[in-house]
Design an enzyme around this catalytic site. Sequence first.
Site, short mmCIF file in Angstrom:
data_model
loop_
_atom_site.label_atom_id
_atom_site.label_comp_id
_atom_site.label_asym_id
_atom_site.label_seq_id
_atom_site.Cartn_x
_atom_site.Cartn_y
_atom_site.Cartn_z
N HIS A 1 57.90 10.67 78.39
CA HIS A 1 58.94 11.16 77.94
C HIS A 1 59.24 10.62 76.26
O HIS A 1 59.62 11.50 75.60
CB HIS A 1 60.50 10.48 78.60
CG HIS A 1 61.68 11.17 78.08
ND1 HIS A 1 61.71 12.88 77.88
CD2 HIS A 1 62.71 10.82 77.37
CE1 HIS A 1 62.96 13.05 77.47
NE2 HIS A 1 63.49 11.99 77.14
N ARG B 1 63.76 2.35 74.84
CA ARG B 1 64.65 2.96 74.00
C ARG B 1 65.99 3.17 74.64
O ARG B 1 65.92 3.66 75.87
CB ARG B 1 64.09 4.28 73.63
CG ARG B 1 64.94 5.20 72.62
CD ARG B 1 64.36 6.58 72.40
NE ARG B 1 63.92 7.24 73.54
CZ ARG B 1 64.52 8.36 74.14
NH1 ARG B 1 66.10 8.50 73.66
NH2 ARG B 1 64.53 8.97 74.97
N ALA C 1 57.64 19.76 62.12
CA ALA C 1 58.79 20.26 61.82
C ALA C 1 59.69 20.10 62.89
O ALA C 1 60.31 21.17 63.11
CB ALA C 1 58.31 21.92 61.56
N GLN D 1 67.84 16.95 75.70
CA GLN D 1 69.05 17.66 76.41
C GLN D 1 70.06 16.71 76.24
O GLN D 1 71.44 17.18 76.02
CB GLN D 1 68.68 17.58 78.02
CG GLN D 1 67.47 18.64 78.19
CD GLN D 1 67.41 18.83 79.78
OE1 GLN D 1 67.92 18.07 80.61
NE2 GLN D 1 66.64 19.80 80.32
N GLY D 2 70.12 15.36 76.38
CA GLY D 2 71.38 14.65 76.29
C GLY D 2 72.05 14.80 75.30
O GLY D 2 73.47 15.02 75.23
N GLU E 1 76.17 7.39 78.99
CA GLU E 1 74.68 7.56 79.38
C GLU E 1 74.21 6.21 79.81
O GLU E 1 74.97 5.16 79.31
CB GLU E 1 73.90 8.20 78.46
CG GLU E 1 74.01 9.86 78.52
CD GLU E 1 72.92 10.46 77.51
OE1 GLU E 1 71.85 9.84 77.17
OE2 GLU E 1 73.07 11.75 77.54
N ALA F 1 63.46 19.89 69.96
CA ALA F 1 64.27 21.12 70.52
C ALA F 1 64.30 20.97 71.97
O ALA F 1 65.05 21.87 72.43
CB ALA F 1 63.50 22.18 69.98
N TRP F 2 63.54 20.15 72.56
CA TRP F 2 63.63 20.11 73.91
C TRP F 2 64.71 18.85 74.81
O TRP F 2 64.91 18.88 75.86
CB TRP F 2 62.19 19.60 74.64
CG TRP F 2 61.23 20.78 74.29
CD1 TRP F 2 61.37 22.04 73.65
CD2 TRP F 2 60.12 20.92 75.15
NE1 TRP F 2 60.17 22.69 73.56
CE2 TRP F 2 59.30 22.02 74.89
CE3 TRP F 2 59.50 20.17 76.20
CZ2 TRP F 2 58.03 22.55 75.27
CZ3 TRP F 2 58.34 20.56 76.60
CH2 TRP F 2 57.56 21.98 76.13
N HIS G 1 60.72 9.23 81.58
CA HIS G 1 61.93 9.31 82.08
C HIS G 1 62.12 9.61 83.51
O HIS G 1 61.00 10.04 84.38
CB HIS G 1 62.34 10.85 81.59
CG HIS G 1 63.75 11.15 81.54
ND1 HIS G 1 64.40 11.62 82.77
CD2 HIS G 1 64.67 11.37 80.53
CE1 HIS G 1 65.51 11.75 82.37
NE2 HIS G 1 65.71 11.77 81.45
N ARG H 1 66.47 2.91 81.82
CA ARG H 1 65.70 3.85 82.24
C ARG H 1 64.12 3.36 83.16
O ARG H 1 63.63 3.93 83.99
CB ARG H 1 65.40 4.78 81.19
CG ARG H 1 66.19 5.82 80.77
CD ARG H 1 65.66 6.57 79.69
NE ARG H 1 66.57 7.78 79.35
CZ ARG H 1 66.10 8.71 78.44
NH1 ARG H 1 65.41 8.43 77.50
NH2 ARG H 1 67.29 9.77 78.30
N ALA I 1 62.99 15.05 62.60
CA ALA I 1 62.47 14.12 61.49
C ALA I 1 61.91 14.62 60.33
O ALA I 1 62.30 14.44 59.07
CB ALA I 1 61.50 12.97 62.04
#
Length: 508
Positions: A336, A371, A14, A48-49, A115, A45-46, A231, A277, A17
Amino acid sequence: MDRIQHDGVLIVGAGLAGLSAALAAAPRKVLVLTGAPLNHGCSSAWAQGGMAAALSADDTPALHAADTVAAGAGLVDADMARLLAEEGPAAVRKLAAMGAPFDRDAQGEFATSLEAAHSRARVARVKGDQAGRAIMDAVVKAALSARHIQVRAGARLRGLLQDAEGTVRGVVVEQDGRLMEITAAATILATGGVGGLYAVTTTPPELRGEGLGLAALAGAQIADPEFVQFHPTAIDIGRDPAPLATEALRGEGAKLINAAGEAFMAGYHPDAELAPRDVVARAIHAEREAGRGAFLDARAAVGDHFPEEFPAVFAACLSGGIDPRVQPIPVSPACHYHMGGIVTDAHGATSLPGLYAAGECASTGVHGANRLASNSLLEAAVFGTRAGEAARDARDPGTRPLRAMAAPDLPEAAIAQLRTAMSRDAGVVRDAAGLTRLLAEIDALETAHGRAPALVAARLVASAALDRKASLGAHFRADGVAEGERRRTFITLPTANRIAAVAAVAAE
């Protein structure tokens, strides 16, 4: 065990996606299974960017697609990247219409940020570092308001149901200590990544690649599992999971320094703090291994504006005794994002009939070996929607699922052992000796505890990493050959087992 027949689409997961797929499957009935309450236990939900998309006048989907391909180190599927970039602006606007409060400029247009590895400022954000939570709040509200969607929380995936021909007919779940089978015309896995396989992660630690592992056990084809993105700037305050210092801080001008106060990134890459990254993660890893330490210095770039511009980072730092307004933030690379996953087409279909996948557990080919920043939420929305639309039209084949056994669980001590081993041997820097040792440890854990999905996922990562002898993107071999073939990895579990067996014989 009990069996429930669901006449519609079954979705496991949930996050963005999974819920995007659920909304897109209307008016077909949808049953969403999630182990945690809505808006908990998912990486979406976590985040940030924010969401990357060509939203400004000086940007185009073609430029966004080109940046995505460049960041992926030659392994990105260009057609899929083009599709993602072309459908990206509409996906962001759709989320905004649902109520996601993206930052706006004085003219009411999306305020976009730059970014790393982007050629344009194209990341739509919410209050600096609140995008994931704000987007998920809006999507959860929409899902709960949709009459065609039913959510069953507290249901943990334990297996896939298949018929005699291998068609996926549903799942085995555990809820309140009881196992049950749920059949459906179409099953979508949106189970997230593999962060919980690593000792230091920025994702919910319960995400251990179990959807990936169960799909592999069922015979699904897996792509690029060796490409794990670390990350660069997890906040190093001893937390599990580690809080994240968003990349947007470096976009605003924050510098990476060592304990002596020396900025070091220019010595590793001409783009310094805005290098890809994987380069930044290895640079920080090298500084820490050399005993010089690594810190993100945002005192000049953000300073007193931290509380309102980056509230999540500010709160995390304060909770660890760091005031980022006046102190550099100690940072460390952390697992990450997983670029690999279950192979899907543009509509989420996997190699197994009846099974779809979306989000981080899937491999659409848009991420390649590394990515591009802030493409993950976009991929979840775009390809989650596509999977939901495709599954909506699936019809029950009418075949009888074979009785399935739940996959074994790993005890907490074994999980801790696995996480330590994965960070040690399949982390930012790898070599053949470490990967061979890791596969032997996975073998021992499997002998002791059975073929747990988390062990299968770890085996896929380690085997593919051992098989790719050259460094590429996020996969860095300290002992690797200088250059290797720019090919994607397509692997099944039997192939991964053979790689491990050959390595074991060679090590004797």
